[in-house]
Write an enzyme that holds these catalytic residues in place. Sequence first.
Site, PDB file in Angstrom:
ATOM      1  N   GLU A  24       0.950  -1.424  -0.154  1.00  0.00           N
ATOM      2  CA  GLU A  24       0.081  -0.430   0.259  1.00  0.00           C
ATOM      3  C   GLU A  24       1.007   0.893   0.100  1.00  0.00           C
ATOM      4  O   GLU A  24       1.266   1.730   0.642  1.00  0.00           O
ATOM      5  CB  GLU A  24      -1.044  -0.174   1.462  1.00  0.00           C
ATOM      6  CG  GLU A  24      -2.297  -1.018   1.403  1.00  0.00           C
ATOM      7  CD  GLU A  24      -3.306  -0.698   0.714  1.00  0.00           C
ATOM      8  OE1 GLU A  24      -3.579   0.378  -0.205  1.00  0.00           O
ATOM      9  OE2 GLU A  24      -3.270  -1.844  -0.090  1.00  0.00           O
ATOM     10  N   GLU A  65      -5.498   2.790   7.932  1.00  0.00           N
ATOM     11  CA  GLU A  65      -5.501   2.448   6.657  1.00  0.00           C
ATOM     12  C   GLU A  65      -4.980   0.654   7.356  1.00  0.00           C
ATOM     13  O   GLU A  65      -5.306  -0.199   5.653  1.00  0.00           O
ATOM     14  CB  GLU A  65      -3.667   3.217   6.718  1.00  0.00           C
ATOM     15  CG  GLU A  65      -3.414   2.587   5.184  1.00  0.00           C
ATOM     16  CD  GLU A  65      -4.372   3.352   4.015  1.00  0.00           C
ATOM     17  OE1 GLU A  65      -4.663   4.541   4.275  1.00  0.00           O
ATOM     18  OE2 GLU A  65      -4.427   2.370   3.291  1.00  0.00           O
ATOM     19  N   GLU A  72     -10.010  -4.664   2.196  1.00  0.00           N
ATOM     20  CA  GLU A  72      -9.935  -4.774   0.990  1.00  0.00           C
ATOM     21  C   GLU A  72      -9.457  -5.270   0.470  1.00  0.00           C
ATOM     22  O   GLU A  72      -9.924  -6.830  -0.616  1.00  0.00           O
ATOM     23  CB  GLU A  72      -9.087  -3.215   0.514  1.00  0.00           C
ATOM     24  CG  GLU A  72      -9.566  -1.779   0.058  1.00  0.00           C
ATOM     25  CD  GLU A  72      -8.334  -1.114  -0.720  1.00  0.00           C
ATOM     26  OE1 GLU A  72      -8.805   0.017  -0.161  1.00  0.00           O
ATOM     27  OE2 GLU A  72      -7.488  -1.635  -0.284  1.00  0.00           O
ATOM     28  N   GLU A  81     -15.475  -9.796  -8.252  1.00  0.00           N
ATOM     29  CA  GLU A  81     -16.304  -9.753  -8.803  1.00  0.00           C
ATOM     30  C   GLU A  81     -17.211  -8.502  -8.454  1.00  0.00           C
ATOM     31  O   GLU A  81     -16.820  -7.597  -7.048  1.00  0.00           O
ATOM     32  CB  GLU A  81     -17.785 -10.229  -9.513  1.00  0.00           C
ATOM     33  CG  GLU A  81     -17.566 -11.458 -10.189  1.00  0.00           C
ATOM     34  CD  GLU A  81     -16.689 -12.388  -8.819  1.00  0.00           C
ATOM     35  OE1 GLU A  81     -17.795 -12.424  -7.447  1.00  0.00           O
ATOM     36  OE2 GLU A  81     -16.362 -13.696  -9.128  1.00  0.00           O
ATOM     37  N   ARG A  82     -17.429  -7.063  -9.295  1.00  0.00           N
ATOM     38  CA  ARG A  82     -17.783  -5.857  -8.460  1.00  0.00           C
ATOM     39  C   ARG A  82     -19.638  -6.276  -8.737  1.00  0.00           C
ATOM     40  O   ARG A  82     -20.278  -6.870  -8.612  1.00  0.00           O
ATOM     41  CB  ARG A  82     -17.794  -4.977 -10.110  1.00  0.00           C
ATOM     42  CG  ARG A  82     -17.138  -4.490 -10.733  1.00  0.00           C
ATOM     43  CD  ARG A  82     -16.804  -3.504 -11.431  1.00  0.00           C
ATOM     44  NE  ARG A  82     -17.251  -2.011 -10.797  1.00  0.00           N
ATOM     45  CZ  ARG A  82     -15.850  -1.661  -9.968  1.00  0.00           C
ATOM     46  NH1 ARG A  82     -15.125  -2.396  -9.335  1.00  0.00           N
ATOM     47  NH2 ARG A  82     -16.106  -1.220  -9.469  1.00  0.00           N
ATOM     48  N   HIS A  83     -19.718  -4.960  -7.293  1.00  0.00           N
ATOM     49  CA  HIS A  83     -20.821  -4.892  -6.355  1.00  0.00           C
ATOM     50  C   HIS A  83     -21.078  -4.300  -5.943  1.00  0.00           C
ATOM     51  O   HIS A  83     -20.036  -4.041  -5.186  1.00  0.00           O
ATOM     52  CB  HIS A  83     -20.843  -6.436  -5.832  1.00  0.00           C
ATOM     53  CG  HIS A  83     -22.630  -6.987  -5.276  1.00  0.00           C
ATOM     54  ND1 HIS A  83     -23.135  -5.428  -3.955  1.00  0.00           N
ATOM     55  CD2 HIS A  83     -23.130  -7.546  -5.647  1.00  0.00           C
ATOM     56  CE1 HIS A  83     -24.118  -6.466  -4.419  1.00  0.00           C
ATOM     57  NE2 HIS A  83     -24.369  -7.355  -4.828  1.00  0.00           N
ATOM     58  N   LYS A  90     -15.984  -0.697   0.544  1.00  0.00           N
ATOM     59  CA  LYS A  90     -14.709  -0.016   0.787  1.00  0.00           C
ATOM     60  C   LYS A  90     -14.107   1.381   0.560  1.00  0.00           C
ATOM     61  O   LYS A  90     -13.836   1.948   0.913  1.00  0.00           O
ATOM     62  CB  LYS A  90     -13.940  -0.443  -1.064  1.00  0.00           C
ATOM     63  CG  LYS A  90     -14.211  -1.866  -0.936  1.00  0.00           C
ATOM     64  CD  LYS A  90     -13.046  -1.972  -2.384  1.00  0.00           C
ATOM     65  CE  LYS A  90     -12.016  -3.374  -2.510  1.00  0.00           C
ATOM     66  NZ  LYS A  90     -11.626  -3.106  -3.568  1.00  0.00           N
ATOM     67  N   ASP A  91     -15.620   2.174  -0.049  1.00  0.00           N
ATOM     68  CA  ASP A  91     -15.800   3.569   0.573  1.00  0.00           C
ATOM     69  C   ASP A  91     -15.955   3.996   1.790  1.00  0.00           C
ATOM     70  O   ASP A  91     -15.559   5.055   2.108  1.00  0.00           O
ATOM     71  CB  ASP A  91     -17.311   4.199  -0.541  1.00  0.00           C
ATOM     72  CG  ASP A  91     -16.752   4.216  -1.993  1.00  0.00           C
ATOM     73  OD1 ASP A  91     -15.741   3.548  -2.372  1.00  0.00           O
ATOM     74  OD2 ASP A  91     -17.810   4.409  -2.841  1.00  0.00           O
TER      75      ASP A  91
HETATM   76  N1  LIG Z   1     -15.555  -5.444  -6.460  1.00  0.00           N
HETATM   77  C1  LIG Z   1     -15.913  -3.751  -6.266  1.00  0.00           C
HETATM   78  N2  LIG Z   1     -16.800  -3.817  -6.915  1.00  0.00           N
HETATM   79  C2  LIG Z   1     -17.866  -2.506  -6.727  1.00  0.00           C
HETATM   80  N3  LIG Z   1     -16.816  -1.162  -6.547  1.00  0.00           N
HETATM   81  C3  LIG Z   1     -15.306  -1.443  -5.869  1.00  0.00           C
HETATM   82  C4  LIG Z   1     -14.818  -2.823  -6.107  1.00  0.00           C
HETATM   83  N4  LIG Z   1     -13.367  -3.039  -5.550  1.00  0.00           N
HETATM   84  C5  LIG Z   1     -13.360  -1.603  -5.996  1.00  0.00           C
HETATM   85  N5  LIG Z   1     -14.395  -0.781  -6.087  1.00  0.00           N
HETATM   86  C6  LIG Z   1     -14.432   0.734  -6.203  1.00  0.00           C
HETATM   87  O1  LIG Z   1     -12.832   0.970  -6.430  1.00  0.00           O
HETATM   88  C7  LIG Z   1     -12.935   2.091  -5.552  1.00  0.00           C
HETATM   89  C8  LIG Z   1     -11.466   1.794  -4.978  1.00  0.00           C
HETATM   90  O2  LIG Z   1     -10.923  -0.143  -4.915  1.00  0.00           O
HETATM   91  P1  LIG Z   1      -9.282  -0.648  -4.650  1.00  0.00           P
HETATM   92  O3  LIG Z   1      -9.688  -1.461  -3.888  1.00  0.00           O
HETATM   93  O4  LIG Z   1      -9.083  -0.800  -5.648  1.00  0.00           O
HETATM   94  O5  LIG Z   1      -8.902   0.846  -3.655  1.00  0.00           O
HETATM   95  P2  LIG Z   1      -7.841   1.321  -3.626  1.00  0.00           P
HETATM   96  O6  LIG Z   1      -7.782   2.480  -4.448  1.00  0.00           O
HETATM   97  O7  LIG Z   1      -6.787   0.285  -3.965  1.00  0.00           O
HETATM   98  O8  LIG Z   1      -7.674   2.495  -1.585  1.00  0.00           O
HETATM   99  P3  LIG Z   1      -6.561   2.306  -1.417  1.00  0.00           P
HETATM  100  O9  LIG Z   1      -4.592   3.348  -1.694  1.00  0.00           O
HETATM  101  O10 LIG Z   1      -7.622   2.484   0.497  1.00  0.00           O
HETATM  102  O11 LIG Z   1      -5.714   1.058  -1.023  1.00  0.00           O
HETATM  103  C9  LIG Z   1     -13.195   1.691  -3.712  1.00  0.00           C
HETATM  104  O12 LIG Z   1     -13.640   2.546  -3.265  1.00  0.00           O
HETATM  105  C10 LIG Z   1     -14.604   1.750  -4.559  1.00  0.00           C
HETATM  106  O13 LIG Z   1     -15.697   2.427  -5.607  1.00  0.00           O
END
Ligand SMILES: Nc1ncnc2c1ncn2[C@@H]1O[C@H](COP(=O)(O)OP(=O)(O)OP(=O)(O)O)[C@@H](O)[C@H]1O
Length: 118
Positions: A24, A65, A72, A81-83, A90-91
Amino acid sequence: MKNQRFHHRLGFAIDGIVSAWRSEASFRLQCLATLGVIAVLAWRQPPMMWWAFLLIMCGMVLAAELFNTALETALDHLHPERHDAIRIAKDCAAGAVLLLSVTAAGVFAAFLVDTFSS
Ligand SMILES: Nc1ncnc2c1ncn2[C@@H]1O[C@H](COP(=O)(O)OP(=O)(O)OP(=O)(O)O)[C@@H](O)[C@H]1O
């Protein structure tokens, strides 16, 4: 696997921190920011209360963090998969890190005003 010896549990916790450091970029940045805050504290030697406030804030950002990374990692593994539910989870976790980071920046700004105005 429950109730292992303390040094084993300590090892697991350190493994988690090392793994977050490797994967990270945000965690690495927050660790460097924490070192910067400690350097400024060591330079200015403020009252102990400022050390306590700022170290608590840095610790909370780093811990948030790590929770965010844990969530995550688990979600990506369990549901690649996306959901919408994953997006919201995550948000929310990212929102928690953001809130604590902004609060920490505010406390650090208050410290800078206090230390450089006296
Ligand atoms: N499986 C999923 N389904 C729907 N939306 C998702 C999915 N995975 C990620 N997202 C969206 O993408 C965003 C970023 O997710 P990701 O897992 O890439 O985090 P990241 O950019 O690595 O965050 P960080 O910098 O905190 O590690 C999430 O906050 C969410 O809005």
